[in-house]
Design an enzyme around this catalytic site. Structure first.
Site, PDB file in Angstrom:
ATOM      1  NE  ARG A  80      35.324  46.194  48.795  1.00 36.74           N
ATOM      2  CZ  ARG A  80      36.607  46.289  48.502  1.00 36.74           C
ATOM      3  NH1 ARG A  80      37.289  47.356  48.881  1.00 36.74           N
ATOM      4  NH2 ARG A  80      37.215  45.336  47.822  1.00 36.74           N
ATOM      5  CB  SER A 132      40.219  45.448  50.636  1.00 35.96           C
ATOM      6  OG  SER A 132      41.543  45.675  50.224  1.00 35.96           O
ATOM      7  CG  HIS A 133      41.994  49.761  50.954  1.00 35.48           C
ATOM      8  ND1 HIS A 133      41.802  48.954  49.844  1.00 35.48           N
ATOM      9  CD2 HIS A 133      41.512  50.981  50.612  1.00 35.48           C
ATOM     10  CE1 HIS A 133      41.255  49.683  48.875  1.00 35.48           C
ATOM     11  NE2 HIS A 133      41.069  50.922  49.328  1.00 35.48           N
ATOM     12  CE  LYS A 175      38.945  41.291  48.414  1.00 36.87           C
ATOM     13  NZ  LYS A 175      40.410  41.375  48.569  1.00 36.87           N
ATOM     14  CG  ASP A 220      45.451  44.944  51.414  1.00 32.87           C
ATOM     15  OD1 ASP A 220      45.968  43.859  51.758  1.00 32.87           O
ATOM     16  OD2 ASP A 220      44.607  45.026  50.509  1.00 32.87           O
ATOM     17  CG  ASP A 274      42.083  41.595  51.810  1.00 29.90           C
ATOM     18  OD1 ASP A 274      42.734  42.643  51.652  1.00 29.90           O
ATOM     19  OD2 ASP A 274      41.482  41.033  50.873  1.00 29.90           O
ATOM     20  CG  ASP A 291      44.214  41.340  48.476  1.00 29.03           C
ATOM     21  OD1 ASP A 291      44.466  42.426  49.043  1.00 29.03           O
ATOM     22  OD2 ASP A 291      43.192  41.169  47.779  1.00 29.03           O
ATOM     23  NE  ARG A 292      45.426  46.958  47.902  1.00 29.32           N
ATOM     24  CZ  ARG A 292      45.444  48.277  48.118  1.00 29.32           C
ATOM     25  NH1 ARG A 292      46.130  49.077  47.325  1.00 29.32           N
ATOM     26  NH2 ARG A 292      44.777  48.805  49.124  1.00 29.32           N
ATOM     27  CG  HIS A 349      46.168  43.665  43.730  1.00 22.75           C
ATOM     28  ND1 HIS A 349      45.462  42.800  44.521  1.00 22.75           N
ATOM     29  CD2 HIS A 349      45.555  44.865  43.857  1.00 22.75           C
ATOM     30  CE1 HIS A 349      44.457  43.436  45.096  1.00 22.75           C
ATOM     31  NE2 HIS A 349      44.493  44.692  44.713  1.00 22.75           N
TER      32      HIS A 349
END
Length: 450
Positions: free
Chosen positions: A13, A98-99, A108, A240, A242, A244-245, A327
């Site tokens: 990242r 992500s965020h 990832k 978020d 992507d 995933d949360r 998560h």
């Protein structure tokens, strides 16, 4: 441009193009093929403005490495996990940060069965291959583009009990997608079930024109909370970037924290899996483990971090895991996180119990939990040692080094740990009274900053 700092504990990242660019992406594609000895890899990306360019460079690196790449397009991270695990491929890469703010992007990386590749399980080897930059010429693989949305939706719907959805039409849910990737899947699922959903910020936009797509920050939930109250919705959700949360807001417009949701989901999942093991992270309320036990499950406290939690789930054969960071991991979804399934399980609970979310959560909010506080400390390990010397020597102190430092007493506890992803020291604490919580929070802040 390449900056070695882009290789983090769990992923790659950095800022585009200053720290990672198309050249880096190409080399990562080559390196992942070589490391996994893969014949086929899944590739997906989120809505970030640099995503298409980086994804294209990754795809070129993969095919030049001799592997086929199945590009599933602009999707959420759970769809990449699904495509890897359900179709039985050797691994895959999700292009996402992500965020993080718009200027960031990242990768990832997973092996077979959507098992994450972290610093301890191969990311450092991939880094070495990228830095070496010498790859053998191979016969080119193929680039295949496909859509997995319908298969994914069918998979999610197969994991819920349709009998519990007879009254689905009475549900009203507000969803804030933060201009991320969550709308496509959740809209499709709710349309199939007949759930009324009011969606806001549903158009994918990597510039994040409305707010940062981070459900952990209260300021990002303001619009959602107002709409939940205005629409008299059963609850609200915020995803978020992507997807995933997921964060939850009850019908009163109040935030429901990740550990309370973990406890509620555990009770729901244990109905069909009596006596099962459930993992929660060590920042969670005492009430989380107590509720799991009360529902007939076996609570297991563990370290923070998605790669670590997933590994522990596989090792223990756990049915579910939840983190304070929102998560939520399901054994039935390959042991990885899935926001859609978490939302559906909470909706099932509201339907089955015929009670509002605030009422379901109230009995679990029996302790007073301080929000996680972050400190920029140069000597993180030295500060942790100093705090342990003070509190660890006290009478009846229960000291744990599972992840940083956690010290428990009969009426309060704290956790102090170095962040795996940022140069920060993170403090969490909880007490049996609000007064004690405020007292100890003030005391700890003074000591850490002193």
């Amino acid at each position: 441009m390449y900056d070695p700092k882009i290789f983090k504990t769990y992923d790659i990242r950095g800022i585009y193009p200053d720290q990672l660019d198309e050249d880096v992406a190409y080399k990562v594609g080559r390196a992942v093929v070589e490391f996994l000895k893969a014949d086929t890899l899944i590739l997906g990306r989120d809505m970030r403005l640099s995503g298409e360019k980086l994804s294209g460079a990754l795809a070129q690196g993969i095919v030049d490495g001799g592997a086929d790449v199945i590009d599933i397009g602009m999707v959420s991270t759970p769809l990449v996990y699904f495509a890897i695990a359900d179709y039985g491929h050797e691994g895959g890469i999700m292009v996402s940060a992500s965020h993080n703010p718009p200027k960031y992007n990242g990768f990832k990386i997973c092996r077979e069965r959507a098992i994450p590749i972290s610093g301890e399980t191969g990311l450092l080897e991939i880094k070495h291959l990228v830095e070496k930059g010498k790859f053998e010429k191979k016969p080119s693989g193929q680039l295949i583009r496909t859509d997995v949305l319908d298969d994914y939706v069918n998979k999610i719907l197969s994991l819920i009990d349709k009998k519990r959805w007879k009254d689905a039409k009475r549900l009203k849910i507000v969803a804030d997608f933060g201009n991320g990737m969550g709308a496509k899947t959740l809209s499709n699922i709710f349309n199939t079930l007949g759930v009324k959903m009011l969606a806001i910020y549903s158009e994918p936009d990597g510039s994040f024109p409305n707010h940062e797509p981070n459900p952990l920050k209260e300021e990002n939930l303001k619009t959602l909370k107002k709409l939940v109250l205005k629409e008299k919705a059963d609850f609200g959700v915020a995803l978020d970037g992507d997807a995933d949360r997921v964060g939850f807001v009850d019908e009163k417009g109040e935030t429901v924290t990740g550990d309370i949701i973990t406890a509620l989901l555990s009770k729901e999942i244990l109905k069909d899996n009596p006596g099962a093991k459930i993992i929660y992270d060590l920042r969670s309320s005492w009430a989380t483990a107590e509720e799991i036990q009360k529902a007939g499950g076996i609570p297991i406290e563990y370290k923070v971090g998605h790669a670590l939690i997933k590994e522990k789930m596989r090792k223990e054969g756990a049915v579910f895991a939840g983190e304070l960071s929102m998560h939520f991991y399901f054994r039935d979804f390959y042991g990885v996180e899935n926001s859609d399934l978490a939302i559906l399980k909470i909706a099932e609970l509201v339907l089955a119990e015929k009670k509002p979310l605030s009422e379901l959560g109230r009995p679990i909010k029996r302790y007073f939990h301080a929000e996680e506080i972050n400190f920029e400390i140069e000597d993180k390990e030295g500060k942790i040692k100093e705090i342990e010397e003070k509190y660890g020597a006290l009478q009846n102190a229960k000291v744990s080094h599972l992840d940083g430092l956690k010290v428990e007493f009969s009426d309060w506890w704290f956790s102090l740990r170095a962040s795996n992803t940022e140069p920060l020291l993170r403090l969490t604490l909880e007490a049996k009274t609000k007064e004690l919580m405020e007292e100890k929070k003030k005391e700890m802040i003074s000591l850490i900053q002193g």
